[in-house]
Design a protein around this motif. Structure first.
Motif, PDB file in Angstrom:
ATOM      1  N   THR A 185       0.833  -1.205   0.000  1.00  0.00           N
ATOM      2  CA  THR A 185       0.000   0.000   0.000  1.00  0.00           C
ATOM      3  C   THR A 185       0.867   1.254   0.000  1.00  0.00           C
ATOM      4  O   THR A 185       1.870   1.320   0.708  1.00  0.00           O
ATOM      5  CB  THR A 185      -0.873   0.015   1.281  1.00  0.00           C
ATOM      6  OG1 THR A 185      -1.595  -1.206   1.346  1.00  0.00           O
ATOM      7  CG2 THR A 185      -1.851   1.179   1.302  1.00  0.00           C
ATOM      8  N   ILE A 186       0.476   2.236  -0.818  1.00  0.00           N
ATOM      9  CA  ILE A 186       1.127   3.549  -0.771  1.00  0.00           C
ATOM     10  C   ILE A 186       0.072   4.588  -0.459  1.00  0.00           C
ATOM     11  O   ILE A 186      -0.998   4.606  -1.069  1.00  0.00           O
ATOM     12  CB  ILE A 186       1.823   3.898  -2.109  1.00  0.00           C
ATOM     13  CG1 ILE A 186       2.977   2.948  -2.381  1.00  0.00           C
ATOM     14  CG2 ILE A 186       2.315   5.333  -2.093  1.00  0.00           C
ATOM     15  CD1 ILE A 186       3.569   3.112  -3.754  1.00  0.00           C
ATOM     16  N   ILE A 187       0.357   5.453   0.519  1.00  0.00           N
ATOM     17  CA  ILE A 187      -0.572   6.515   0.887  1.00  0.00           C
ATOM     18  C   ILE A 187       0.122   7.850   0.659  1.00  0.00           C
ATOM     19  O   ILE A 187       1.261   8.058   1.090  1.00  0.00           O
ATOM     20  CB  ILE A 187      -0.979   6.401   2.371  1.00  0.00           C
ATOM     21  CG1 ILE A 187      -1.706   5.083   2.614  1.00  0.00           C
ATOM     22  CG2 ILE A 187      -1.860   7.567   2.794  1.00  0.00           C
ATOM     23  CD1 ILE A 187      -1.471   4.547   3.981  1.00  0.00           C
ATOM     24  N   HIS A 188      -0.581   8.733  -0.025  1.00  0.00           N
ATOM     25  CA  HIS A 188      -0.076  10.099  -0.138  1.00  0.00           C
ATOM     26  C   HIS A 188      -1.051  11.018   0.574  1.00  0.00           C
ATOM     27  O   HIS A 188      -2.235  11.034   0.272  1.00  0.00           O
ATOM     28  CB  HIS A 188       0.052  10.518  -1.605  1.00  0.00           C
ATOM     29  CG  HIS A 188       0.423  11.968  -1.735  1.00  0.00           C
ATOM     30  ND1 HIS A 188       1.711  12.413  -1.566  1.00  0.00           N
ATOM     31  CD2 HIS A 188      -0.341  13.062  -1.969  1.00  0.00           C
ATOM     32  CE1 HIS A 188       1.731  13.736  -1.698  1.00  0.00           C
ATOM     33  NE2 HIS A 188       0.502  14.146  -1.950  1.00  0.00           N
ATOM     34  N   ARG A 189      -0.553  11.784   1.529  1.00  0.00           N
ATOM     35  CA  ARG A 189      -1.415  12.722   2.241  1.00  0.00           C
ATOM     36  C   ARG A 189      -0.973  14.139   1.912  1.00  0.00           C
ATOM     37  O   ARG A 189       0.208  14.495   2.052  1.00  0.00           O
ATOM     38  CB  ARG A 189      -1.329  12.487   3.747  1.00  0.00           C
ATOM     39  CG  ARG A 189      -1.863  11.087   4.127  1.00  0.00           C
ATOM     40  CD  ARG A 189      -2.036  10.933   5.609  1.00  0.00           C
ATOM     41  NE  ARG A 189      -0.808  11.302   6.309  1.00  0.00           N
ATOM     42  CZ  ARG A 189      -0.784  12.001   7.437  1.00  0.00           C
ATOM     43  NH1 ARG A 189      -1.884  12.421   8.000  1.00  0.00           N
ATOM     44  NH2 ARG A 189       0.371  12.291   8.013  1.00  0.00           N
ATOM     45  N   GLY A 190      -1.925  14.946   1.458  1.00  0.00           N
ATOM     46  CA  GLY A 190      -1.594  16.319   1.087  1.00  0.00           C
ATOM     47  C   GLY A 190      -1.306  17.179   2.301  1.00  0.00           C
ATOM     48  O   GLY A 190      -0.522  18.131   2.242  1.00  0.00           O
ATOM     49  N   MET A 191      -1.933  16.831   3.413  1.00  0.00           N
ATOM     50  CA  MET A 191      -1.866  17.700   4.581  1.00  0.00           C
ATOM     51  C   MET A 191      -1.211  16.958   5.731  1.00  0.00           C
ATOM     52  O   MET A 191      -1.636  15.865   6.098  1.00  0.00           O
ATOM     53  CB  MET A 191      -3.281  18.093   4.979  1.00  0.00           C
ATOM     54  CG  MET A 191      -3.370  19.131   6.042  1.00  0.00           C
ATOM     55  SD  MET A 191      -5.075  19.705   6.157  1.00  0.00           S
ATOM     56  CE  MET A 191      -5.920  18.190   6.519  1.00  0.00           C
TER      57      MET A 191
END
Lengths: 304, 182
Positions: A185-191
């Motif tokens: 799993t890859i998660i990108h969080r903008g904040m």
């Protein structure tokens, strides 16, 4: 003369043999006649989630899933007058099967104030015979919008409130009772609350299902988060649960340390380790109801 | 003596292969089952059932794969295979029996009893099926409807769904035969 007797005996035996050959077991003949068409392993997990995390299953064409999921926990060392549980985190969602292999869904969860949506596509289907794929692979792409934002974040604008989760779900049904899944799993969080926190997080999921009987199964799930937040201590989510289904109704009951219900938050913001001391452990309940919006028409039946 | 040998050879040869040509097979047999209750009607259909008849001894056999049954609701198919029939373990249902007093030369419709053993979900039970046999110049069609009990085949239905699934299931089949060649 002796030779002739031998030859005669031989012919008689040949005759007898060919006769017994002709009376082959009829079922054996039919076994060889069964069409050798592709068969795919069904019900690796049955539900579209193992417990809190996604499974390789997608909803079949024309079915709509309504999904209610809650986590309940108590605040320790305080006298509270809340009924049943001090805190509740819930998510309501709809999931629709566009084709047998492609489904999409939307949801809202109150605890993190997240609006989420996702697409799921079953890329590879396991085949029980040895000539096909030994595993099923489903691609998952989810996105969420943080409705509340974060007053401490340095970049609290709308675009940065979006987070994305990409997963490759790989599962194998080893036998009729046991299925196992891994999920990079890859998660990108903008904040992020602090500049030191990573915007990209990698996690590896492990989940299994053990069928107890036709309608009840035991499930467990764990995600190993490789680079957790630095600004506060977070833990890897873990769960133990029972899944029960009957007709179009499915229930999940689980014990877990995560309070959040969307991928990007349960993987990066689980505040407690899994132990039985309140408020670390939550009781999770999920109810799923499946509506068949399109029914399959039977092929026209010949006159009987 | 040599002539006798040749005769024996020829006789034994024809005796063997001759019977092979006396088999007929149905490759796209239709088998349906119905469960009628006041709560819900469940219908499923299989278009790929197989059957074979051996004229030499009037024996008949049938076989079908359980996971090709099509239901109106896709979820029912999943439940049927995973929770009730356990297709992983018991992929097929089979029948093996005999047509009683079968006259293959009779042209037209005749009704005969077929007695035999039906195996489903790992349980084998003797059954009798009243079958209509239609022979138009060597093209045989077998049709029948019979009732069977869910309980007989060790299929467990949870008490909550007892009202949704009938105790007797009505099974209908139609097999169209053609000459069997190896």
């Amino acid at each position: 003369m002796k030779n002739r007797k031998l030859i005669l005996a031989c012919f008689l035996i040949v005759g007898l043999l060919s006769q017994t050959n002709a009376q082959d077991n009829l079922l054996d003949i039919l076994d060889a006649e069964h069409p050798n068409e592709k068969i795919f392993t069904a019900a690796t997990f049955k539900m579209t989630r193992i417990s809190y995390g996604q499974s390789i299953e997608t909803r079949k064409k024309g079915t709509l899933e309504t999904y209610w999921s809650y986590r309940f926990w108590n605040i320790p060392n305080t006298r509270t007058q809340s009924f049943f549980a001090d805190k509740v985190s819930g998510r309501l969602a709809l999931e629709y099967g566009v084709t047998d292999r492609f489904s999409m869904g939307v949801g809202y969860s109150n605890y993190d104030d997240l609006f989420d949506g996702f697409l799921k596509y079953k890329l590879v289907r396991q085949q029980p015979r040895n000539d096909g794929s030994p595993v099923s692979i489903t691609l998952f792409q989810g996105g969420s919008y943080n409705g509340g934002g974060n007053p401490y974040a340095n970049n609290n604008d709308d675009f940065n409130r979006l987070s994305y989760t990409s997963q490759v779900l790989i599962a194998r049904k080893f036998n009729s009772n046991f299925s196992f899944q891994i999920a990079p799993t890859i998660i990108h969080r903008g904040m992020t609350a602090w500049p030191s926190d990573p915007t990209n997080t990698f996690a590896m999921g492990f989940g299994g299902r053990f069928k107890i009987n036709g309608h009840l199964s035991f499930v467990s799930e764990y995600y190993w988060v490789t680079n957790p937040l630095k600004s506060k201590e977070t833990f890897d989510p873990f769960s133990l649960g029972l899944n029960w289904e009957i007709g179009g109704l499915m229930f999940q009951c689980m014990l877990t340390n995560t309070r959040s219900l969307v991928e990007d938050t349960y993987l990066t913001q689980t505040p407690n380790s899994f132990n039985f001391k309140a408020p670390n452990i939550n009781l999770g309940l999920t109810a799923i109801y499946i509506w068949h919006l399109k029914k399959k028409k039977h092929p026209p039946q010949n006159k009987l | 003596m040599n002539k006798l040998l040749i005769f024996l050879l020829v006789f034994s040869f024809f005796n063997g292969t001759g019977q092979n040509q006396e088999k007929i097979i149905a490759r796209q047999g239709q088998v349906s089952f119905f469960s009628y209750t006041s709560v819900e009607n469940i219908k499923a259909k299989n278009n790929q059932a197989l059957s074979i008849i051996d004229f030499s001894n009037n024996k008949i056999a049938a076989s079908m794969l359980m996971n090709v049954f099509v239901f109106e609701k896709t979820l029912m198919r999943e439940h049927f295979n995973e929770s009730y029939i356990e297709t992983d373990i018991y992929p097929k249902a089979t029948f093996e029996g005999e047509i009683i007093d079968f006259d293959k030369s009779f042209n037209g419709k005749q009704t005969k009893m077929i007695n035999g053993i039906f195996s489903l979900h790992g349980v084998s039970k003797p059954i009798e099926i009243k079958t209509e046999i239609d022979n138009t110049n060597g093209n045989y069609i077998l049709t029948a409807t019979f009732e069977t009990f869910v309980k007989d085949y060790d299929i467990k239905i949870p008490p909550l769904l007892a009202g949704n699934i009938a105790k007797t299931i009505s099974v209908t089949f139609r097999f169209e035969y053609e000459p069997y060649e190896k």
